[in-house]
Design a protein around this motif. Structure first.
Motif, short mmCIF file in Angstrom:
data_model
loop_
_atom_site.label_atom_id
_atom_site.label_comp_id
_atom_site.label_asym_id
_atom_site.label_seq_id
_atom_site.Cartn_x
_atom_site.Cartn_y
_atom_site.Cartn_z
N ARG A 160 -31.32 7.42 17.09
CA ARG A 160 -30.18 8.27 17.43
C ARG A 160 -29.52 8.86 16.19
NH1 ARG A 160 -27.34 5.75 22.79
NH2 ARG A 160 -29.25 5.21 23.87
N PHE A 161 -29.80 8.24 15.05
CA PHE A 161 -29.21 8.71 13.80
C PHE A 161 -30.13 9.71 13.10
CE2 PHE A 161 -26.30 8.66 10.44
CZ PHE A 161 -26.94 8.47 9.23
N ARG A 162 -31.43 9.53 13.24
CA ARG A 162 -32.41 10.39 12.57
C ARG A 162 -33.40 10.92 13.63
NH1 ARG A 162 -31.56 8.82 7.25
NH2 ARG A 162 -30.94 6.64 6.94
N PRO A 163 -33.26 12.16 14.02
CA PRO A 163 -34.09 12.68 15.12
C PRO A 163 -35.46 13.19 14.65
CG PRO A 163 -32.52 14.33 14.44
CD PRO A 163 -32.24 13.11 13.58
N LEU A 164 -36.08 12.49 13.71
CA LEU A 164 -37.37 12.90 13.19
C LEU A 164 -38.45 11.93 13.65
CD1 LEU A 164 -36.38 13.73 9.49
CD2 LEU A 164 -36.66 15.35 11.39
N GLY A 165 -39.68 12.37 13.51
CA GLY A 165 -40.81 11.49 13.77
C GLY A 165 -41.36 11.61 15.18
N MET A 166 -42.25 10.68 15.48
CA MET A 166 -42.94 10.65 16.77
C MET A 166 -42.42 9.47 17.56
SD MET A 166 -47.06 10.46 17.28
CE MET A 166 -47.86 10.46 18.88
N CYS A 167 -41.92 9.72 18.77
CA CYS A 167 -41.33 8.67 19.59
C CYS A 167 -42.18 8.46 20.84
CB CYS A 167 -39.90 9.05 19.98
SG CYS A 167 -39.06 7.82 20.99
N VAL A 168 -42.81 7.29 20.92
CA VAL A 168 -43.66 6.94 22.06
C VAL A 168 -43.23 5.57 22.58
CG1 VAL A 168 -46.01 6.42 22.82
CG2 VAL A 168 -45.62 8.22 21.13
N TYR A 169 -43.08 5.45 23.90
CA TYR A 169 -42.83 4.16 24.54
C TYR A 169 -43.68 4.05 25.79
CZ TYR A 169 -38.99 2.98 21.47
OH TYR A 169 -38.25 2.65 20.36
N ASP A 170 -44.30 2.89 25.93
CA ASP A 170 -45.18 2.66 27.08
C ASP A 170 -46.21 3.77 27.23
OD1 ASP A 170 -43.86 0.28 27.74
OD2 ASP A 170 -42.36 1.36 28.92
N GLY A 171 -46.70 4.27 26.10
CA GLY A 171 -47.74 5.29 26.10
C GLY A 171 -47.27 6.68 26.44
N VAL A 172 -45.94 6.88 26.56
CA VAL A 172 -45.39 8.19 26.93
C VAL A 172 -44.72 8.82 25.70
CG1 VAL A 172 -43.77 9.44 28.41
CG2 VAL A 172 -45.03 7.46 29.30
N LEU A 173 -45.05 10.06 25.41
CA LEU A 173 -44.48 10.79 24.29
C LEU A 173 -43.11 11.34 24.66
CD1 LEU A 173 -44.91 12.05 21.42
CD2 LEU A 173 -45.84 14.06 22.61
N TYR A 174 -42.08 10.96 23.89
CA TYR A 174 -40.73 11.44 24.14
C TYR A 174 -40.25 12.43 23.08
CZ TYR A 174 -40.20 7.88 27.74
OH TYR A 174 -40.34 7.13 28.87
N ARG A 175 -40.81 12.35 21.89
CA ARG A 175 -40.39 13.29 20.85
C ARG A 175 -41.52 13.48 19.85
NH1 ARG A 175 -36.36 10.66 18.21
NH2 ARG A 175 -37.79 10.01 16.58
N LEU A 176 -41.66 14.70 19.33
CA LEU A 176 -42.68 14.99 18.33
C LEU A 176 -42.08 15.90 17.27
CD1 LEU A 176 -45.67 14.66 17.50
CD2 LEU A 176 -46.13 16.80 18.71
N ASP A 177 -41.76 15.32 16.13
CA ASP A 177 -41.25 16.08 14.98
C ASP A 177 -41.78 15.40 13.73
OD1 ASP A 177 -39.94 17.54 13.08
OD2 ASP A 177 -37.94 17.28 13.93
#
Length: 208
Positions: A33-50
């Motif tokens: 929540r502080f740094r909105p960078l990178g790749m965010c995946v949980y339970d095999g689901v992509l939530y963010r791609l930067d």
């Protein structure tokens, strides 16, 4: 067993729930929540791609750490194909990658963590199947300095997590590294992501 953190939960490690789930050790993971960078995946689901500026670290279904260097995945289609091919369950995004295939990785510049300035540091390493090493360094060091320390341990791969006042490691509910500076009275930051290692042995039996 390496268990990924839960999505969208805010936790203070010393007061968190992992130790009610047979967790033996927990640490800070990321600060999404502080740094909105990178790749965010949980339970095999992509939530963010930067991923243009930062390396990401994935955990697969076997508990192996899979690194995604900055700029590697440019589109959602590429990212989803990578997730499926490598069976990625979750990711951590901070970095940089410090060691890959037993080889140190030097960064003259990195977008996060002021890698070449001496700060308290935190990292996650793997040395073989289901064998992990976590380090939270209270003393001030550069990322390269910590890389050299982890190389001496002979780890196969190592990834930098957020250090400073974020880096925290807790065993059996007790913080092992009280923050030396930070908000308020030197307290660790409230976390938006954690990593914890749980035992399949019931706590009552472990105490015996």
């Amino acid at each position: 067993v390496l268990i990924p953190p839960s999505r969208d939960t805010l936790v203070e490690l010393r007061k968190s729930d992992p130790f009610e789930s047979n967790a033996v050790l927990a640490s800070s993971g990321d600060f999404y929540r502080f740094r909105p960078l990178g790749m965010c995946v949980y339970d095999g689901v992509l939530y963010r791609l930067d991923t243009e500026k930062v390396d990401s670290c994935g955990g697969d279904e076997n508990g192996d750490l899979i690194f995604i260097p900055a700029g590697t995945l440019q589109t959602v289609e590429e990212a989803n194909a990578f997730i499926q091919e490598h069976h990625i369950d979750f990711t951590l995004s901070f970095g940089p990658i410090m060691i890959e295939n037993h080889e140190p990785v030097y960064h003259s510049f990195y977008a996060l963590g002021e890698a070449n300035i001496r700060y308290p540091r935190c990292c996650l390493a793997q040395d073989g199947p289901l064998h992990y090493i976590e380090m939270v360094l209270k003393d001030h060091a550069t990322v390269w300095g910590v890389t050299q320390m982890m190389m001496e341990l002979g780890v196969e791969r190592c990834y930098a997590l957020d250090g400073g006042q974020t880096g925290t490691i807790v065993m059996q509910g007790t913080a092992l590294n009280p923050s030396i500076y930070g908000y308020g009275n030197g307290a660790q930051r409230v976390q938006s992501d954690i990593i914890y290692f749980a035992s399949a042995i019931p706590e009552s039996e472990r105490r015996n």
